[in-house]
Write an enzyme that holds these catalytic residues in place. Sequence first.
Site, short mmCIF file in Angstrom:
data_model
loop_
_atom_site.label_atom_id
_atom_site.label_comp_id
_atom_site.label_asym_id
_atom_site.label_seq_id
_atom_site.Cartn_x
_atom_site.Cartn_y
_atom_site.Cartn_z
N HIS A 1 -5.46 2.59 7.00
CA HIS A 1 -5.87 1.47 6.52
C HIS A 1 -7.28 0.56 7.37
O HIS A 1 -7.04 0.69 8.52
CB HIS A 1 -4.93 0.14 6.83
CG HIS A 1 -3.69 1.16 6.09
ND1 HIS A 1 -2.25 0.97 5.56
CD2 HIS A 1 -3.09 2.53 4.78
CE1 HIS A 1 -1.30 1.77 4.71
NE2 HIS A 1 -2.60 2.46 4.56
N HIS B 1 8.22 7.85 0.94
CA HIS B 1 7.14 8.94 0.86
C HIS B 1 7.99 9.89 0.36
O HIS B 1 8.85 10.38 1.02
CB HIS B 1 6.45 8.99 2.23
CG HIS B 1 5.51 7.71 3.04
ND1 HIS B 1 4.80 8.10 3.64
CD2 HIS B 1 5.09 6.23 2.18
CE1 HIS B 1 4.03 6.84 3.86
NE2 HIS B 1 4.14 6.10 2.91
N TYR C 1 9.51 6.93 8.04
CA TYR C 1 8.45 8.18 8.33
C TYR C 1 8.94 9.28 8.01
O TYR C 1 7.95 10.61 8.29
CB TYR C 1 7.11 7.94 8.78
CG TYR C 1 6.34 6.55 8.11
CD1 TYR C 1 6.33 6.15 6.75
CD2 TYR C 1 5.59 5.66 9.14
CE1 TYR C 1 5.73 4.90 6.35
CE2 TYR C 1 5.64 4.11 8.68
CZ TYR C 1 5.12 4.34 7.92
OH TYR C 1 4.34 3.00 6.95
N ASP D 1 -5.50 8.08 5.25
CA ASP D 1 -4.51 7.37 4.96
C ASP D 1 -5.08 6.75 6.29
O ASP D 1 -3.88 7.05 7.18
CB ASP D 1 -3.24 7.45 4.93
CG ASP D 1 -2.04 6.07 4.49
OD1 ASP D 1 -3.02 5.50 4.77
OD2 ASP D 1 -1.15 6.37 5.65
N GLU E 1 0.13 -4.13 5.21
CA GLU E 1 0.67 -3.77 5.62
C GLU E 1 -0.51 -3.37 7.09
O GLU E 1 0.13 -3.08 8.28
CB GLU E 1 0.77 -2.55 5.85
CG GLU E 1 2.04 -2.21 4.58
CD GLU E 1 1.87 -0.73 4.12
OE1 GLU E 1 3.19 -0.19 4.16
OE2 GLU E 1 1.13 -0.11 3.65
N ASP F 1 -0.34 1.90 -3.53
CA ASP F 1 -0.76 1.77 -2.71
C ASP F 1 -2.18 1.62 -2.63
O ASP F 1 -3.00 3.11 -3.12
CB ASP F 1 -0.08 2.29 -1.28
CG ASP F 1 -0.63 2.09 0.33
OD1 ASP F 1 -1.90 1.78 0.25
OD2 ASP F 1 -0.65 1.81 0.89
N HIS G 1 11.52 -0.26 3.25
CA HIS G 1 10.49 0.60 4.02
C HIS G 1 11.71 1.88 4.66
O HIS G 1 11.37 1.76 5.13
CB HIS G 1 9.54 0.71 4.25
CG HIS G 1 7.86 1.71 3.72
ND1 HIS G 1 8.47 3.14 3.84
CD2 HIS G 1 6.83 1.52 3.67
CE1 HIS G 1 7.33 3.77 3.91
NE2 HIS G 1 6.46 3.13 3.69
N HIS H 1 1.38 -1.91 -2.38
CA HIS H 1 0.88 -2.33 -1.26
C HIS H 1 -0.23 -2.54 -1.09
O HIS H 1 -1.23 -1.72 -2.15
CB HIS H 1 0.85 -0.22 -0.11
CG HIS H 1 2.60 -0.61 0.15
ND1 HIS H 1 2.42 0.53 0.78
CD2 HIS H 1 3.14 -1.03 0.11
CE1 HIS H 1 4.08 0.40 1.26
NE2 HIS H 1 5.06 -0.68 0.60
N ARG I 1 11.25 5.06 14.55
CA ARG I 1 10.91 6.52 15.19
C ARG I 1 12.31 7.22 15.78
O ARG I 1 12.57 8.00 16.91
CB ARG I 1 10.12 6.36 16.85
CG ARG I 1 8.92 5.85 16.88
CD ARG I 1 8.83 5.28 18.33
NE ARG I 1 9.32 3.80 18.21
CZ ARG I 1 9.14 2.93 18.02
NH1 ARG I 1 8.06 2.30 16.94
NH2 ARG I 1 9.44 1.72 18.39
N GLU J 1 6.56 6.32 -3.45
CA GLU J 1 4.85 5.77 -3.30
C GLU J 1 4.20 7.14 -3.36
O GLU J 1 4.52 8.20 -2.74
CB GLU J 1 5.12 5.70 -1.67
CG GLU J 1 3.50 4.59 -1.87
CD GLU J 1 3.59 3.99 0.18
OE1 GLU J 1 2.25 3.37 1.17
OE2 GLU J 1 4.34 3.78 1.11
N HIS K 1 -4.29 4.19 -0.57
CA HIS K 1 -3.84 5.89 -0.90
C HIS K 1 -4.00 6.80 -2.49
O HIS K 1 -5.17 7.10 -1.92
CB HIS K 1 -1.86 5.72 -0.96
CG HIS K 1 -1.02 5.15 0.33
ND1 HIS K 1 0.28 5.79 0.61
CD2 HIS K 1 -2.52 5.65 1.90
CE1 HIS K 1 0.03 5.44 1.83
NE2 HIS K 1 -0.51 4.83 2.24
#
Length: 290
Positions: free
Chosen positions: A230, A107, A70, A228, A260, A178, A67, A215, A36, A144, A181
């Site tokens: 999951h 990403h 984001y 997306d 994940e 993934d 990873h 993933h 964040r 990814e 995805h």
Amino acid sequence: MLIGAHVSPAGGPANAVTRGEERGCRSIQIFNQSPRMWKARVYNDEEVAAFHAAMEASYVVEALVIHAVYLLNCASEDPEIRSKSLESLKVALNAGAQLGAVGVVLHPGSALKDGGPADEAIARAAEVIREALDESEKCPLLLEDTAGAGGTLGRSFEELAALIDGAGGGERLGVCLDSCHLFASGYDVRTAESLRGVIDEFDKVVGCDRLGALHVNDSMTPLGSNRDRHTNLGDGEIGREGMIAFLSEPRFEGLPVIFEGPGRLGKGVEAVDMAWAHDLRSRGLAARLS
């Protein structure tokens, strides 16, 4: 196949190894900084040494995947966002080199909110990626694939190939596929046969030698939904048969395969999720031998 999960590195990366062991993970994935915040988290020598000691002592965990957070958007039209993305990516790659990670998953970025010209966005992202590789230690970078919402890049094998080529096509560039995805972007992976065809196509367009990690997530939304979302393995639209196929595909052997979440107990990934993933894999291996 090194089946594992995304875990927290809170308190230092060595703690992520302990959390992986508690869950029965053969591989672990972490964020190298708060997802964040832009503020970089650089590991000191003591933290790095403690991580390596924990890995050497571990009887379960064999591989680490990092990873990238984001917030990064290497394809942004905003020079400030691209600059921040570059610096954050370099920190992640350097952390990967320090810790001996299999790679840093990224990403690739997003074009304009209205979809925008993909080729221009790919060129911007590729430039940032190339620069990050040039200015960082030798840790692989794994692009990814994405579910295809909005202007996200990497929704097709052709886009992944274009990003790799645009960034120089070097040996450090790889891919993390993934399952959720793939399915959301229109690749049918619900059976061993259909998955085999998808990976055949990937091999032709990108090359299976570029696969560095996976993933494994089921999808709450239908094939080609571009969403997306999951869900737990076997509980979604890909289904149990698809998850069995993904976890026993021969060309995935030896790779870290990260679940994940959300987790069957609703509290994140736990040991029960790893046991279930291994159960599904065993069924797939038995079917291959029958």
